[in-house]
Scaffold this motif. Structure first.
Motif, short mmCIF file in Angstrom:
data_model
loop_
_atom_site.label_atom_id
_atom_site.label_comp_id
_atom_site.label_asym_id
_atom_site.label_seq_id
_atom_site.Cartn_x
_atom_site.Cartn_y
_atom_site.Cartn_z
N GLU A 29 13.44 14.47 -0.58
CA GLU A 29 12.79 15.21 0.51
C GLU A 29 11.53 15.89 0.02
O GLU A 29 10.52 15.95 0.74
N GLY A 30 11.56 16.42 -1.19
CA GLY A 30 10.37 17.05 -1.78
C GLY A 30 9.25 16.05 -1.97
O GLY A 30 8.08 16.35 -1.71
N ILE A 31 9.60 14.85 -2.42
CA ILE A 31 8.60 13.80 -2.59
C ILE A 31 7.97 13.45 -1.25
O ILE A 31 6.75 13.35 -1.12
N LEU A 32 8.81 13.30 -0.23
CA LEU A 32 8.29 12.97 1.11
C LEU A 32 7.41 14.09 1.64
O LEU A 32 6.37 13.83 2.28
N GLN A 33 7.78 15.33 1.39
CA GLN A 33 6.97 16.46 1.86
C GLN A 33 5.60 16.44 1.19
O GLN A 33 4.58 16.62 1.85
N ARG A 34 5.57 16.22 -0.13
CA ARG A 34 4.28 16.17 -0.83
C ARG A 34 3.42 15.01 -0.35
O ARG A 34 2.21 15.15 -0.19
N LEU A 35 4.05 13.88 -0.09
CA LEU A 35 3.30 12.74 0.44
C LEU A 35 2.74 13.05 1.83
O LEU A 35 1.61 12.69 2.16
#
Length: 71
Positions: A29-35
């Motif tokens: 989820e953190g990766i998706l948020q940063r993207l």
């Protein structure tokens, strides 16, 4: 950060990809948020550039003397 894209039809997963399949949901989820944040910044950058170029082109067209041609 690396992102690997695969075709849905692909049956085998490479070792490079397999090491990332065990991420826990909060990390993903953190990766998706940063993207998503990066995508928003890029959209804003492109929109600003378009607006600037539109203004410049409008100014150039507005200040150009009009000439008539006859045949």
């Amino acid at each position: 950060m690396k992102i690997f894209l695969m075709d849905r039809d692909e049956q085998e997963v490479s070792n490079d990809v397999a090491q990332y399949l065990n991420f826990e949901l909060p990390i993903l989820e953190g990766i998706l948020q940063r993207l998503g944040e990066e995508e928003s910044r890029e959209i804003q950058r492109i929109y600003s550039k378009y607006t600037q170029q539109h203004k410049l082109l409008s100014q150039c067209l507005g200040s150009k003397p009009k000439t008539e041609t006859t045949v």
